[in-house]
Design a protein around this motif. Structure first.
Motif, mmCIF file in Angstrom:
data_model
loop_
_atom_site.group_PDB
_atom_site.id
_atom_site.type_symbol
_atom_site.label_atom_id
_atom_site.label_comp_id
_atom_site.label_asym_id
_atom_site.label_seq_id
_atom_site.Cartn_x
_atom_site.Cartn_y
_atom_site.Cartn_z
ATOM 1 N N LEU A 18 36.364 -23.721 40.870
ATOM 2 C CA LEU A 18 35.726 -22.630 42.585
ATOM 3 C C LEU A 18 36.826 -22.361 43.433
ATOM 4 C CD1 LEU A 18 33.153 -21.403 41.944
ATOM 5 C CD2 LEU A 18 32.398 -23.120 43.605
ATOM 6 N N GLY A 19 36.767 -23.986 44.229
ATOM 7 C CA GLY A 19 38.174 -23.418 45.623
ATOM 8 C C GLY A 19 39.124 -22.639 45.284
ATOM 9 N N ILE A 20 39.864 -23.403 43.983
ATOM 10 C CA ILE A 20 41.254 -22.183 43.288
ATOM 11 C C ILE A 20 41.259 -21.492 43.080
ATOM 12 C CG2 ILE A 20 42.937 -22.307 42.488
ATOM 13 C CD1 ILE A 20 42.888 -24.620 44.540
ATOM 14 N N GLU A 21 39.995 -20.874 42.697
ATOM 15 C CA GLU A 21 39.918 -19.186 42.660
ATOM 16 C C GLU A 21 39.341 -18.873 43.645
ATOM 17 O OE1 GLU A 21 36.019 -17.277 39.747
ATOM 18 O OE2 GLU A 21 37.238 -18.474 38.440
ATOM 19 N N PHE A 22 38.522 -19.387 44.437
ATOM 20 C CA PHE A 22 38.830 -18.169 45.715
ATOM 21 C C PHE A 22 39.545 -18.456 46.484
ATOM 22 C CE2 PHE A 22 33.872 -18.321 43.826
ATOM 23 C CZ PHE A 22 33.526 -16.471 44.758
ATOM 24 N N PRO B 105 48.466 -15.940 37.834
ATOM 25 C CA PRO B 105 47.412 -16.077 36.802
ATOM 26 C C PRO B 105 46.621 -16.848 36.146
ATOM 27 C CG PRO B 105 50.107 -16.937 36.433
ATOM 28 C CD PRO B 105 49.706 -17.020 37.755
ATOM 29 N N PRO B 106 45.830 -17.229 35.017
ATOM 30 C CA PRO B 106 44.648 -17.693 34.733
ATOM 31 C C PRO B 106 45.499 -19.170 34.210
ATOM 32 C CG PRO B 106 44.606 -15.669 33.194
ATOM 33 C CD PRO B 106 45.863 -15.682 34.142
ATOM 34 N N LEU C 90 47.787 -23.535 29.262
ATOM 35 C CA LEU C 90 48.109 -22.378 29.387
ATOM 36 C C LEU C 90 47.632 -20.910 30.537
ATOM 37 C CD1 LEU C 90 46.809 -20.852 26.020
ATOM 38 C CD2 LEU C 90 49.082 -22.995 26.069
ATOM 39 N N LEU C 91 48.433 -21.625 32.165
ATOM 40 C CA LEU C 91 48.637 -21.619 32.438
ATOM 41 C C LEU C 91 49.984 -19.908 32.757
ATOM 42 C CD1 LEU C 91 48.046 -20.849 36.080
ATOM 43 C CD2 LEU C 91 50.516 -23.331 36.144
ATOM 44 N N LYS D 155 38.084 -23.323 28.880
ATOM 45 C CA LYS D 155 37.698 -23.147 30.138
ATOM 46 C C LYS D 155 39.374 -22.499 30.847
ATOM 47 C CE LYS D 155 38.787 -28.075 31.408
ATOM 48 N NZ LYS D 155 37.919 -28.861 32.378
ATOM 49 N N THR D 156 38.351 -21.608 31.982
ATOM 50 C CA THR D 156 39.329 -20.697 31.896
ATOM 51 C C THR D 156 39.083 -20.883 33.701
ATOM 52 O OG1 THR D 156 39.958 -19.921 30.187
ATOM 53 C CG2 THR D 156 40.428 -18.685 32.419
ATOM 54 N N LEU D 157 39.871 -20.977 33.996
ATOM 55 C CA LEU D 157 40.159 -20.939 35.861
ATOM 56 C C LEU D 157 40.774 -19.898 36.273
ATOM 57 C CD1 LEU D 157 40.923 -21.525 38.645
ATOM 58 C CD2 LEU D 157 41.902 -22.967 38.476
#
Length: 449
Positions: A175-179, A343-344, A404-405, A337-339
């Motif tokens: 959550l923190g990294i996404e925002f 890129p994701p 996969l990044l 799951k995906t962050l």
């Protein structure tokens, strides 16, 4: 005066699992009452304050040009998000409330007994009850954090129209990294505080390092090994690192340290529904609670906090109520799951670290995206950052896990998941024919290592 409504099934919460189950039960002729606490949450977390608005912000943050005003572009993006979520919310409500067998009731639900739920001055009596109240953000017990007007949750952020000049993110998880990624790309100065020695501690060190390099390359400051001491005044983060105290003055503080099952208002003790030690509704493998006619779906039952898990929960419950009763949580394998950073980062199964700790004989196939010759799409869309990594059973050639990044990782991981579920080997995945130019054809190269 109290009104009483009779139903075959009462569903508490308009999230993914609840609404899918309600729709299916309604089509099957069951009389369903769906109870939602807020008229701003028809459809649940995902389309209103979760997946849909945040991923739309990811999209818009990547479209900002250098000469665009950050604040004006952010306001434009938030406006687009609110328009879309409003459309989804209305669509979700109409799709269910307009059905002859389904009634949507808005208000807080509290159990009176194991078959009766109070919603304002209405009592709903149901033979079967589904609890689908989801989860809510947790604000950690840090002095001054809860009292500061600068403190927000992820829910607050997707509603706010003011782009923070400086944003502090407490928590270096998904959550923190996404925002952090989203708001940095909009133009905020972002600092992430993580108590552990590195961010994304559940991932292998090479994957986490690659993600950190991408974030810092975009200007996100990452402070690991940091203990937040207090929020001083209302805008100063006081933290300790390496035995020294530091301060950072910010405009907004995002508490991104996790979410907890939303059970506080339900009065579960009146229904005899038990909780786990971690505060989730306790369920068996068929999602039945301690009362066999009451089920719990989605985040509230303490399982993985993903919309697609809530959807699968609905399948299990529907199989109990309308089917053979054989489907269970034990059937789940290879759940990805995906962050959604940029890129994701999409992951599934075992990490290399976990596989080795488990004593497995493995081989590892990995490559930096920039070096994957068979993946011209990365160059076409000008996104060559990241890494692809597979953990493979050395004896069976089956894929044990992947990280996969990369561009399109959120789609690629579903192909890997399907391969894992059906025991398709790494060699078969490597030798398959993929469209060109696509991201999937990267498997031809990476799995040859």
């Amino acid at each position: 005066m109290t009104n009483t409504l009779q139903a075959d099934v009462a569903v508490i919460g308009f999230g993914k699992g609840g609404k899918v189950a309600a729709a299916a039960l309604g089509r099957a002729g069951r009389r369903v009452i769906l109870i939602e606490r807020s008229d701003s949450m028809y459809g649940g977390t995902c389309p209103n304050v979760g997946c849909v608005p945040t991923k739309m912000l990811v999209h818009h943050s990547g479209k900002r040009r250098p000469d665009d005003s950050p604040q004006e572009w952010f306001e434009h993006a938030i406006g687009e998000v609110q328009q879309l979520t409003s459309t989804f919310r209305a669509g979700n409500y109409d799709a269910l409330n307009n059905a002859d067998t389904i009634t949507v009731l808005t208000g807080s639900a509290t159990f009176v007994d194991e078959h009766t739920i109070a919603v304002g001055n209405v009592q709903v009596v149901a033979e079967t009850i589904l609890i689908n109240t989801g989860s809510e953000p947790v604000i950690p017990d840090i002095p001054g954090l809860r009292d500061s007007p600068r403190t927000v949750t992820n829910v607050d952020l997707v509603h706010g129209k003011e782009l923070p000049g400086r944003l502090a993110v407490i928590g270096g998880g998904y959550l923190g990294i996404e925002f952090a990624s989203i708001y940095r790309r909009f133009g905020s100065q972002v600092t992430v505080f993580e108590a552990s020695p590195r961010i994304l501690g559940q991932e292998d060190e090479d994957i986490a390092a690659s993600a950190a390099d991408i974030l810092t390359g975009e200007g996100v400051e990452i402070v690991t090994g940091a203990r937040i001491v207090e929020i001083r005044g209302e805008d100063t983060v006081v933290y300790e690192k390496n035995g020294r105290e530091h301060t950072l003055t910010v405009d907004t503080i995002l508490a991104a340290t996790g979410r907890a099952p939303a059970v506080a208002e339900l009065g579960l003790e009146s229904a005899g529904v038990k909780l786990t030690d971690r505060g989730a509704v306790a369920v068996d493998e068929h999602l039945r609670t301690s009362r066999s006619h009451i089920f719990a779906l989605g985040d509230v039952n303490g399982g993985p906090q993903f919309t697609y898990i809530s959807l699968d929960d609905s399948r299990i419950v529907l199989d109990q109520l309308l089917g053979t009763g054989k489907r269970s949580t034990a059937d789940r394998v290879a759940v990805p799951k995906t962050l959604f950073m940029s890129p994701p980062l999409a992951t599934i199964g075992l990490t290399e670290t976990a596989a080795r700790a488990d004593g497995r004989r493995i081989r590892v196939a990995k490559q930096n995206v920039a070096d994957i010759i068979a993946m011209p799409r990365a160059y076409i869309v000008e996104e060559t950052r990241g890494m692809m990594k597979f953990v493979i059973d050395a004896d069976t050639d089956e894929i044990l896990g992947a990280a996969l990044l990369s561009v399109d990782a959120q789609e690629l991981i579903n192909t890997v998941a399907l391969a894992m579920r059906h025991h398709i080997t790494a060699t078969e995945l490597r030798e398959s024919i993929y469209t060109h130019p696509s991201s999937t054809e990267a498997f031809n190269d990476v799995l040859a290592n």
